[in-house]
Scaffold this active site. Structure first.
Site, PDB file in Angstrom:
ATOM      1  N   GLY A   9     -57.713 -35.818   1.392  1.00 42.04           N
ATOM      2  CA  GLY A   9     -57.985 -34.538   2.035  1.00 42.04           C
ATOM      3  C   GLY A   9     -57.087 -33.456   1.479  1.00 42.04           C
ATOM      4  O   GLY A   9     -55.944 -33.729   1.105  1.00 42.04           O
TER       5      GLY A   9
ATOM      6  N   GLY B 200     -57.463 -29.799   2.657  1.00 46.25           N
ATOM      7  CA  GLY B 200     -57.651 -28.527   3.337  1.00 46.25           C
ATOM      8  C   GLY B 200     -56.309 -27.918   3.701  1.00 46.25           C
ATOM      9  O   GLY B 200     -55.271 -28.224   3.101  1.00 46.25           O
TER      10      GLY B 200
ATOM     11  N   TRP C 143     -54.315 -28.280   6.481  1.00 42.27           N
ATOM     12  CA  TRP C 143     -53.343 -29.254   6.983  1.00 42.27           C
ATOM     13  C   TRP C 143     -53.058 -30.322   5.934  1.00 42.27           C
ATOM     14  O   TRP C 143     -51.923 -30.770   5.771  1.00 42.27           O
ATOM     15  CB  TRP C 143     -53.858 -29.851   8.276  1.00 42.27           C
ATOM     16  CG  TRP C 143     -52.991 -30.806   9.047  1.00 42.27           C
ATOM     17  CD1 TRP C 143     -53.439 -31.820   9.832  1.00 42.27           C
ATOM     18  CD2 TRP C 143     -51.557 -30.847   9.170  1.00 42.27           C
ATOM     19  NE1 TRP C 143     -52.386 -32.487  10.428  1.00 42.27           N
ATOM     20  CE2 TRP C 143     -51.207 -31.908  10.035  1.00 42.27           C
ATOM     21  CE3 TRP C 143     -50.526 -30.078   8.625  1.00 42.27           C
ATOM     22  CZ2 TRP C 143     -49.896 -32.235  10.358  1.00 42.27           C
ATOM     23  CZ3 TRP C 143     -49.205 -30.410   8.939  1.00 42.27           C
ATOM     24  CH2 TRP C 143     -48.907 -31.467   9.799  1.00 42.27           C
ATOM     25  N   GLY C 144     -54.082 -30.730   5.195  1.00 45.16           N
ATOM     26  CA  GLY C 144     -53.872 -31.711   4.137  1.00 45.16           C
ATOM     27  C   GLY C 144     -52.917 -31.202   3.069  1.00 45.16           C
ATOM     28  O   GLY C 144     -52.077 -31.954   2.551  1.00 45.16           O
TER      29      GLY C 144
ATOM     30  N   PHE D 170     -61.927 -32.476  -2.559  1.00 51.91           N
ATOM     31  CA  PHE D 170     -63.373 -32.299  -2.684  1.00 51.91           C
ATOM     32  C   PHE D 170     -63.600 -31.112  -3.613  1.00 51.91           C
ATOM     33  O   PHE D 170     -63.245 -29.982  -3.290  1.00 51.91           O
ATOM     34  CB  PHE D 170     -64.012 -32.052  -1.318  1.00 51.91           C
ATOM     35  CG  PHE D 170     -65.506 -31.872  -1.362  1.00 51.91           C
ATOM     36  CD1 PHE D 170     -66.334 -32.974  -1.453  1.00 51.91           C
ATOM     37  CD2 PHE D 170     -66.067 -30.608  -1.328  1.00 51.91           C
ATOM     38  CE1 PHE D 170     -67.712 -32.820  -1.503  1.00 51.91           C
ATOM     39  CE2 PHE D 170     -67.443 -30.441  -1.380  1.00 51.91           C
ATOM     40  CZ  PHE D 170     -68.266 -31.550  -1.467  1.00 51.91           C
TER      41      PHE D 170
ATOM     42  N   LYS E 125     -58.165 -35.158  13.944  1.00 55.16           N
ATOM     43  CA  LYS E 125     -58.484 -34.987  15.350  1.00 55.16           C
ATOM     44  C   LYS E 125     -59.994 -35.122  15.541  1.00 55.16           C
ATOM     45  O   LYS E 125     -60.761 -34.360  14.973  1.00 55.16           O
ATOM     46  CB  LYS E 125     -58.041 -33.617  15.851  1.00 55.16           C
ATOM     47  CG  LYS E 125     -56.541 -33.505  16.111  1.00 55.16           C
ATOM     48  CD  LYS E 125     -55.775 -32.970  14.938  1.00 55.16           C
ATOM     49  CE  LYS E 125     -54.320 -32.691  15.311  1.00 55.16           C
ATOM     50  NZ  LYS E 125     -53.504 -32.282  14.171  1.00 55.16           N
TER      51      LYS E 125
ATOM     52  N   LYS F 103     -57.277 -31.899  22.917  1.00 54.00           N
ATOM     53  CA  LYS F 103     -56.689 -30.564  23.091  1.00 54.00           C
ATOM     54  C   LYS F 103     -57.530 -29.486  22.421  1.00 54.00           C
ATOM     55  O   LYS F 103     -57.498 -28.325  22.833  1.00 54.00           O
ATOM     56  CB  LYS F 103     -55.241 -30.553  22.590  1.00 54.00           C
ATOM     57  CG  LYS F 103     -55.062 -31.014  21.136  1.00 54.00           C
ATOM     58  CD  LYS F 103     -55.096 -29.898  20.131  1.00 54.00           C
ATOM     59  CE  LYS F 103     -54.930 -30.420  18.718  1.00 54.00           C
ATOM     60  NZ  LYS F 103     -54.828 -29.364  17.715  1.00 54.00           N
TER      61      LYS F 103
ATOM     62  N   ASN G 261     -59.484 -23.009  16.653  1.00 48.13           N
ATOM     63  CA  ASN G 261     -60.424 -23.231  17.750  1.00 48.13           C
ATOM     64  C   ASN G 261     -60.350 -22.103  18.773  1.00 48.13           C
ATOM     65  O   ASN G 261     -61.374 -21.556  19.196  1.00 48.13           O
ATOM     66  CB  ASN G 261     -60.140 -24.579  18.412  1.00 48.13           C
ATOM     67  CG  ASN G 261     -60.484 -25.745  17.506  1.00 48.13           C
ATOM     68  OD1 ASN G 261     -61.637 -26.101  17.348  1.00 48.13           O
ATOM     69  ND2 ASN G 261     -59.470 -26.331  16.876  1.00 48.13           N
TER      70      ASN G 261
END
Length: 372
Positions: free
Chosen positions: A21, A23, A25-26, A52, A132, A217, A282
């Site tokens: 990964g 992104g 956070w990755g 990717f 998550k 969360k 979010n």
């Protein structure tokens, strides 16, 4: 898990890390890990990061730009990842030699990734999930760590916490929790790999509790975003967070009786809930959704606001709703239920507080509302 022998008998064997990964956070995870593998003698310096492949507006491949500039210009611009991070667009090649696998992709892609990796990883590999979310199957909900363990035949820990990636990227202090099952030794190895002076990591023997905190969360953060978008104020937002924490704990303990009350007071629990409801993607997208009266879809808002990143809260709310409906628990979890119904247009955003006129119904015995 045996370290990889580098062929020189005079040198101790070393662990090799791959991050699946790349992104936001990755990329931050790769920075944390890469800074430690250079210092810790039990690890190979090089950290592979599966990317990717994407073509950037400039016409260049994202992996080429990362390897040339040492920067993920799309998902973490302005931050150097570490000279020992190597981006690789070939998933099988990226994981081939690794015996410590870090999974950090949007949860909806994990089943497909695991299928591609069956039979392609080392037999002694250990895994950790920073993801998550959950998969909902006919037989019930499946946590991502369980999916990884079952599909790949590896032990899988989890890492969750109050971790807004961009703040960690600029080395603002943060905490995280590693959830593990029985092997404290491997948990401590993960703690060692992630810990820095600005990123404090502790271990907790409660994989399901830690992972469910990190998953649920995001649903509460959607609710908090609705409150912000409707300008309902801090008192209302605090009430939503409290009710959300209660439903997080109740849902977790109904699914897994082994979940510990103390887990909700770790970084993965109340701290992560607070930071996600104050900031994060979010809450941000849910605020915009409410300001538009629910007339713009979350797909449109995600595409416009997140530059390729993925929302987790909306899909998780759907998955949680499916579990609640299947088990007949909808009335027991009015907040979780209402969040999904707002996201799908069945209710207006204002319903986020209207539901509270109806007291949540819990089983008479073993009420999960108590923190005692």
């Amino acid at each position: 898990m045996a370290p990889i022998n580098n062929g020189d008998e005079q040198q101790p064997p070393k662990f090799k890390v791959t991050i699946v990964g790349s992104g936001n956070w990755g990329s931050v995870a790769s920075k944390l890990i890469a800074s430690n593998t250079l210092k810790l003698p039990s690890f190979h310096d090089e950290v592979k990061m599966w990317v990717f492949e994407e073509i950037l507006p400039c016409g260049q491949k994202l992996t080429d730009v990362i390897n040339r500039t040492n920067e993920n210009v799309k998902y973490l611009p302005g931050i150097k990842l570490g000279c020992n991070v190597v981006a690789d667009p070939d998933l099988e090649n990226a994981v081939r030699d690794a015996n410590m696998l870090v999974f950090v992709t949007p949860h909806q892609f994990m089943e497909g990734i695991c299928k591609r990796l069956v039979g392609k990883i080392r037999s002694d590999a250990q895994a950790i999930s920073l993801i998550k979310g959950m998969e909902v199957k006919k037989e019930g909900p499946c946590m991502i760590s369980t999916l990884i363990s079952q599909q790949l035949g590896v032990n899988c820990c989890v890492l969750m916490g109050a971790n807004i990636a961009n703040e960690i990227a600029v080395e603002k202090f943060s905490e995280a929790t590693v959830g593990y099952r029985g092997n404290r030794e491997i948990a401590e190895k993960w703690v060692q790999l992630f810990s820095t002076p600005y990123f404090a990591v502790s271990a907790c023997q409660d994989v399901e509790g830690v992972e469910l905190c990190g998953t649920l969360k995001n649903v509460v953060a959607i609710a908090a975003g609705f409150v912000d978008g409707l300008d309902m104020g801090n008192n209302t937002k605090a009430a939503i967070m409290r009710i959300g924490l209660r439903e997080m704990k109740a849902f977790s303990k109904l699914l897994f009786s082994s979940v510990k009350d103390s887990t909700f007071f770790e970084s993965c629990g109340v701290a992560d809930l607070i930071t996600t409801c104050l900031g994060g993607r979010n809450r941000k997208c849910a605020e915009a959704f409410a300001k538009n009266g629910g007339k713009r879809s979350f797909d449109d808002l995600e595409a416009e606001m997140l530059q390729g990143q993925k929302l987790q809260g909306v899909s998780t709310a759907k998955e949680v709703y499916e579990v609640l409906k299947h088990k007949g628990w909808l009335e027991m979890f009015p907040l979780f239920t209402t969040v999904h119904e707002i996201c799908t247009g069945r209710l207006p955003p204002t319903a986020i507080v209207e539901y509270s006129e109806h007291a949540p119904k819990f089983p008479i015995t073993g009420s999960p509302t108590s923190f005692a």
